[in-house]
Design a protein around this motif. Sequence first.
Motif, PDB file in Angstrom:
ATOM      1  N   ILE A   1      -1.570  -4.420   7.234  1.00 45.74           N
ATOM      2  CA  ILE A   1      -1.320  -2.987   7.400  1.00 45.74           C
ATOM      3  C   ILE A   1      -1.391  -2.613   8.873  1.00 45.74           C
ATOM      4  CG2 ILE A   1      -2.209  -0.668   6.912  1.00 45.74           C
ATOM      5  CD1 ILE A   1      -3.080  -1.763   4.174  1.00 45.74           C
ATOM      6  N   LYS A   2      -2.391  -3.143   9.578  1.00 44.83           N
ATOM      7  CA  LYS A   2      -2.504  -2.878  11.016  1.00 44.83           C
ATOM      8  C   LYS A   2      -1.253  -3.357  11.751  1.00 44.83           C
ATOM      9  CE  LYS A   2      -7.533  -3.111  11.326  1.00 44.83           C
ATOM     10  NZ  LYS A   2      -8.683  -3.877  11.847  1.00 44.83           N
ATOM     11  N   SER A   3      -0.731  -4.506  11.340  1.00 46.40           N
ATOM     12  CA  SER A   3       0.477  -5.045  11.945  1.00 46.40           C
ATOM     13  C   SER A   3       1.679  -4.141  11.658  1.00 46.40           C
ATOM     14  CB  SER A   3       0.731  -6.453  11.410  1.00 46.40           C
ATOM     15  OG  SER A   3       1.887  -6.990  11.962  1.00 46.40           O
ATOM     16  N   TYR A   4       1.801  -3.651  10.428  1.00 45.81           N
ATOM     17  CA  TYR A   4       2.901  -2.749  10.067  1.00 45.81           C
ATOM     18  C   TYR A   4       2.820  -1.451  10.859  1.00 45.81           C
ATOM     19  CZ  TYR A   4       3.785  -5.836   6.060  1.00 45.81           C
ATOM     20  OH  TYR A   4       4.072  -6.903   5.268  1.00 45.81           O
ATOM     21  N   ILE A   5       1.611  -0.973  11.100  1.00 45.57           N
ATOM     22  CA  ILE A   5       1.421   0.236  11.912  1.00 45.57           C
ATOM     23  C   ILE A   5       1.854  -0.045  13.352  1.00 45.57           C
ATOM     24  CG2 ILE A   5      -0.297   1.791  12.908  1.00 45.57           C
ATOM     25  CD1 ILE A   5      -1.861   1.457  10.235  1.00 45.57           C
ATOM     26  N   GLU A   6       1.448  -1.196  13.870  1.00 45.03           N
ATOM     27  CA  GLU A   6       1.785  -1.580  15.243  1.00 45.03           C
ATOM     28  C   GLU A   6       3.296  -1.640  15.457  1.00 45.03           C
ATOM     29  OE1 GLU A   6       1.218  -5.515  18.016  1.00 45.03           O
ATOM     30  OE2 GLU A   6      -0.397  -5.004  16.620  1.00 45.03           O
ATOM     31  N   TYR A   7       4.028  -2.096  14.446  1.00 41.60           N
ATOM     32  CA  TYR A   7       5.487  -2.211  14.546  1.00 41.60           C
ATOM     33  C   TYR A   7       6.207  -0.980  13.990  1.00 41.60           C
ATOM     34  CZ  TYR A   7       4.835  -6.962  16.061  1.00 41.60           C
ATOM     35  OH  TYR A   7       4.469  -8.062  16.780  1.00 41.60           O
ATOM     36  N   ASN A   8       5.474   0.122  13.820  1.00 41.79           N
ATOM     37  CA  ASN A   8       6.013   1.413  13.378  1.00 41.79           C
ATOM     38  C   ASN A   8       6.712   1.365  12.016  1.00 41.79           C
ATOM     39  OD1 ASN A   8       5.142   2.823  15.692  1.00 41.79           O
ATOM     40  ND2 ASN A   8       6.881   2.002  16.825  1.00 41.79           N
ATOM     41  N   LEU A   9       6.247   0.481  11.146  1.00 42.87           N
ATOM     42  CA  LEU A   9       6.783   0.437   9.788  1.00 42.87           C
ATOM     43  C   LEU A   9       6.030   1.407   8.882  1.00 42.87           C
ATOM     44  CD1 LEU A   9       7.227  -3.415   9.429  1.00 42.87           C
ATOM     45  CD2 LEU A   9       8.955  -1.713  10.030  1.00 42.87           C
ATOM     46  N   LEU A  10       4.782   1.671   9.225  1.00 47.02           N
ATOM     47  CA  LEU A  10       3.962   2.662   8.516  1.00 47.02           C
ATOM     48  C   LEU A  10       3.407   3.637   9.539  1.00 47.02           C
ATOM     49  CD1 LEU A  10       1.876   0.524   5.983  1.00 47.02           C
ATOM     50  CD2 LEU A  10       3.670   2.164   5.443  1.00 47.02           C
ATOM     51  N   LYS A  11       3.330   4.904   9.144  1.00 45.78           N
ATOM     52  CA  LYS A  11       2.789   5.924  10.049  1.00 45.78           C
ATOM     53  C   LYS A  11       1.502   6.492   9.449  1.00 45.78           C
ATOM     54  CE  LYS A  11       3.695  10.179  12.439  1.00 45.78           C
ATOM     55  NZ  LYS A  11       3.370  11.456  11.949  1.00 45.78           N
ATOM     56  N   PRO A  12       0.355   6.199  10.066  1.00 48.37           N
ATOM     57  CA  PRO A  12      -0.893   6.764   9.558  1.00 48.37           C
ATOM     58  C   PRO A  12      -1.160   8.147  10.140  1.00 48.37           C
ATOM     59  CG  PRO A  12      -1.373   5.300  11.368  1.00 48.37           C
ATOM     60  CD  PRO A  12       0.131   5.266  11.167  1.00 48.37           C
ATOM     61  N   TYR A  13      -1.983   8.895   9.434  1.00 47.14           N
ATOM     62  CA  TYR A  13      -2.506  10.167   9.929  1.00 47.14           C
ATOM     63  C   TYR A  13      -3.990   9.936  10.119  1.00 47.14           C
ATOM     64  CZ  TYR A  13       1.956  12.092   8.707  1.00 47.14           C
ATOM     65  OH  TYR A  13       3.296  12.340   8.654  1.00 47.14           O
ATOM     66  N   LEU A  14      -4.490  10.215  11.302  1.00 44.18           N
ATOM     67  CA  LEU A  14      -5.872   9.888  11.630  1.00 44.18           C
ATOM     68  C   LEU A  14      -6.812  11.009  11.233  1.00 44.18           C
ATOM     69  CD1 LEU A  14      -5.326   8.177  15.073  1.00 44.18           C
ATOM     70  CD2 LEU A  14      -5.457   7.129  12.817  1.00 44.18           C
TER      71      LEU A  14
ATOM     72  N   SER B   1      -3.732  -1.226   0.885  1.00 44.52           N
ATOM     73  CA  SER B   1      -3.852  -2.679   0.791  1.00 44.52           C
ATOM     74  C   SER B   1      -3.808  -3.134  -0.666  1.00 44.52           C
ATOM     75  CB  SER B   1      -5.152  -3.123   1.453  1.00 44.52           C
ATOM     76  OG  SER B   1      -5.379  -4.480   1.259  1.00 44.52           O
ATOM     77  N   GLN B   2      -4.528  -2.420  -1.514  1.00 39.74           N
ATOM     78  CA  GLN B   2      -4.571  -2.743  -2.941  1.00 39.74           C
ATOM     79  C   GLN B   2      -3.204  -2.497  -3.599  1.00 39.74           C
ATOM     80  OE1 GLN B   2      -7.122  -0.108  -5.106  1.00 39.74           O
ATOM     81  NE2 GLN B   2      -7.128  -1.371  -6.939  1.00 39.74           N
ATOM     82  N   ILE B   3      -2.566  -1.391  -3.303  1.00 36.93           N
ATOM     83  CA  ILE B   3      -1.275  -1.046  -3.905  1.00 36.93           C
ATOM     84  C   ILE B   3      -0.194  -2.053  -3.525  1.00 36.93           C
ATOM     85  CG2 ILE B   3       0.613   0.645  -3.863  1.00 36.93           C
ATOM     86  CD1 ILE B   3      -1.559   2.822  -3.601  1.00 36.93           C
ATOM     87  N   LEU B   4      -0.124  -2.394  -2.236  1.00 36.53           N
ATOM     88  CA  LEU B   4       0.922  -3.285  -1.752  1.00 36.53           C
ATOM     89  C   LEU B   4       0.579  -4.762  -1.926  1.00 36.53           C
ATOM     90  CD1 LEU B   4       1.960  -1.439   1.545  1.00 36.53           C
ATOM     91  CD2 LEU B   4       3.093  -1.362  -0.684  1.00 36.53           C
ATOM     92  N   GLY B   5      -0.684  -5.056  -2.200  1.00 37.50           N
ATOM     93  CA  GLY B   5      -1.107  -6.448  -2.369  1.00 37.50           C
ATOM     94  C   GLY B   5      -1.095  -7.219  -1.064  1.00 37.50           C
ATOM     95  N   ILE B   6      -1.468  -6.539   0.022  1.00 35.30           N
ATOM     96  CA  ILE B   6      -1.506  -7.168   1.342  1.00 35.30           C
ATOM     97  C   ILE B   6      -2.878  -6.939   1.963  1.00 35.30           C
ATOM     98  CG2 ILE B   6       0.979  -6.976   1.754  1.00 35.30           C
ATOM     99  CD1 ILE B   6       0.439  -4.468   3.378  1.00 35.30           C
ATOM    100  N   SER B   7      -3.130  -7.654   3.040  1.00 34.24           N
ATOM    101  CA  SER B   7      -4.423  -7.516   3.707  1.00 34.24           C
ATOM    102  C   SER B   7      -4.438  -6.286   4.604  1.00 34.24           C
ATOM    103  CB  SER B   7      -4.710  -8.757   4.555  1.00 34.24           C
ATOM    104  OG  SER B   7      -3.824  -8.802   5.660  1.00 34.24           O
ATOM    105  N   VAL B   8      -5.635  -5.880   4.974  1.00 31.46           N
ATOM    106  CA  VAL B   8      -5.804  -4.757   5.898  1.00 31.46           C
ATOM    107  C   VAL B   8      -5.198  -5.124   7.253  1.00 31.46           C
ATOM    108  CG1 VAL B   8      -7.521  -3.353   7.101  1.00 31.46           C
ATOM    109  CG2 VAL B   8      -7.820  -3.871   4.688  1.00 31.46           C
ATOM    110  N   GLU B   9      -5.297  -6.389   7.643  1.00 31.62           N
ATOM    111  CA  GLU B   9      -4.703  -6.841   8.907  1.00 31.62           C
ATOM    112  C   GLU B   9      -3.189  -6.701   8.877  1.00 31.62           C
ATOM    113  OE1 GLU B   9      -6.195  -7.640  11.786  1.00 31.62           O
ATOM    114  OE2 GLU B   9      -8.023  -7.043  10.768  1.00 31.62           O
TER     115      GLU B   9
END
Length: 149
Positions: free
Chosen positions: A78-91, A68-76
């Motif tokens: 990031i959640k949206s980008y994950i939902e649309y498969n733009l980012l892939k997290p490792y849990l 969030s800090q690096i990209l200058g975006i909110s945590v929400e």
Amino acid sequence: MTTTVLNTTTAEMGEIKKHTPFARRSIYSCFTVDDAAILAKKAKDFLLTDGGRLPIPKKEMFSRAKVSQILGISVEAIKSYIEYNLLKPYLGYKHTPFFFPSDIEKFSIRYEPFQSLVKITGMSSRKLYATLVSMDIKIIPDRNLKKTH
């Protein structure tokens, strides 16, 4: 003779053994010095990778807050980008998402957050959105998209 004690639980030791050549041996059996060294290295790797859940040590990955800090975006966002498969997290532990630094770097090269474009251009978000749509520039995720869950 040197004795090494691994500070792991029985369950963790069972998981560690799955990643070593000793999978069929009892965790209470005797090991050679070389075997113990391999187990100790695997145990250290296992503990550094958040109990084996992460592909690399946790300290080498980015948390959601860091992204969030690096990209200058909110945590929400990031959640949206994950939902649309733009980012892939490792849990990790308790399903905490972590990201490879290289994935974040590639993402930042390929995508520009909408709010960042608003700041850069000085346009209102409504006017910028209309301009991008008129230029056939794809906006992901689409602001007009309704969740159909």
